[in-house]
Design a protein around this motif. Sequence first.
Motif, PDB file in Angstrom:
ATOM      1  N   CYS A 211       2.915  -2.028  -8.072  1.00  0.00           N
ATOM      2  CA  CYS A 211       2.042  -0.885  -7.840  1.00  0.00           C
ATOM      3  C   CYS A 211       2.456   0.244  -8.789  1.00  0.00           C
ATOM      4  CB  CYS A 211       2.196  -0.432  -6.389  1.00  0.00           C
ATOM      5  SG  CYS A 211       1.452   1.185  -6.069  1.00  0.00           S
TER       6      CYS A 211
ATOM      7  N   GLN B 157       1.976   3.258  -8.530  1.00  0.00           N
ATOM      8  CA  GLN B 157       2.309   4.444  -7.753  1.00  0.00           C
ATOM      9  C   GLN B 157       3.727   4.372  -7.158  1.00  0.00           C
ATOM     10  OE1 GLN B 157      -0.002   7.035  -7.211  1.00  0.00           O
ATOM     11  NE2 GLN B 157      -0.065   7.528  -5.032  1.00  0.00           N
ATOM     12  N   CYS B 158       4.003   3.273  -6.445  1.00  0.00           N
ATOM     13  CA  CYS B 158       5.277   3.203  -5.708  1.00  0.00           C
ATOM     14  C   CYS B 158       6.181   2.037  -6.137  1.00  0.00           C
ATOM     15  CB  CYS B 158       5.000   3.132  -4.201  1.00  0.00           C
ATOM     16  SG  CYS B 158       4.351   1.539  -3.661  1.00  0.00           S
TER      17      CYS B 158
ATOM     18  N   HIS C 263       5.986  -0.972  -5.562  1.00  0.00           N
ATOM     19  CA  HIS C 263       6.043  -2.080  -4.619  1.00  0.00           C
ATOM     20  C   HIS C 263       5.465  -3.320  -5.306  1.00  0.00           C
ATOM     21  CE1 HIS C 263       6.369  -3.912  -0.714  1.00  0.00           C
ATOM     22  NE2 HIS C 263       5.098  -4.223  -0.664  1.00  0.00           N
TER      23      HIS C 263
ATOM     24  N   CYS D 225      -2.282  -1.846  -3.212  1.00  0.00           N
ATOM     25  CA  CYS D 225      -0.870  -1.957  -2.866  1.00  0.00           C
ATOM     26  C   CYS D 225      -0.728  -2.145  -1.356  1.00  0.00           C
ATOM     27  CB  CYS D 225      -0.121  -0.693  -3.296  1.00  0.00           C
ATOM     28  SG  CYS D 225       1.598  -0.678  -2.738  1.00  0.00           S
TER      29      CYS D 225
ATOM     30  N   CYS E 193       1.531   1.328  -0.106  1.00  0.00           N
ATOM     31  CA  CYS E 193       0.980   2.687  -0.083  1.00  0.00           C
ATOM     32  C   CYS E 193      -0.549   2.733  -0.146  1.00  0.00           C
ATOM     33  CB  CYS E 193       1.582   3.533  -1.209  1.00  0.00           C
ATOM     34  SG  CYS E 193       0.925   3.088  -2.835  1.00  0.00           S
TER      35      CYS E 193
ATOM     36  N   PHE F 294      -2.455   2.277  -2.660  1.00  0.00           N
ATOM     37  CA  PHE F 294      -2.969   2.694  -3.961  1.00  0.00           C
ATOM     38  C   PHE F 294      -3.795   1.561  -4.579  1.00  0.00           C
ATOM     39  CE2 PHE F 294      -2.498   3.358  -8.606  1.00  0.00           C
ATOM     40  CZ  PHE F 294      -2.996   4.656  -8.687  1.00  0.00           C
TER      41      PHE F 294
END
Length: 157
Positions: free
Chosen positions: A3, A5-6, A8, A31, A34, A36
Amino acid sequence: MKCPQCQHSSSKVVDSRHTDEMAAIRRRRECERCGFRFTTFERIEVTPLVVVKKDGTREVFNRDKVLAGLLRACEKRPIPYKELEKRTDQVEASLRNLNKAEVSSNDIGEFVMQELMTLDQVAYVRFASVYKEFKDIDQLMEALNQLTKGSNDDEHQ
Ligand SMILES: [Zn+2]
């Protein structure tokens, strides 16, 4: 596929469609941590199959060579050309299914033998008798060529 963003590492595909006439697949992912959403493109990659020859040199797999070998082995046998093309495809598929970056010319010979075994006994014996001596596809093809050149009065006919 991490991801953005995070970071993951697990996401689920929420939408998937082909672009440029099947050469790429566009995927909408979400994701699992989160939520996303991001887009990935998967390209269908046709990797060349590398063949390691007996002398250690390498060359790109050439299906025409296999087809030529099958044609020679099946000379004067009642086998349609289409069938030989199909068997050639099968040999290539078997090689790719090995999932190795490099295959040996020996692998090719073995798969060709497998196809001939179920295709035509005479062609199989022709190929196998030469193959056992040489264990190298290039030498083998040459020898087969010689063999079939002189096979006009072949007792198997
Ligand atoms: Zn995330």
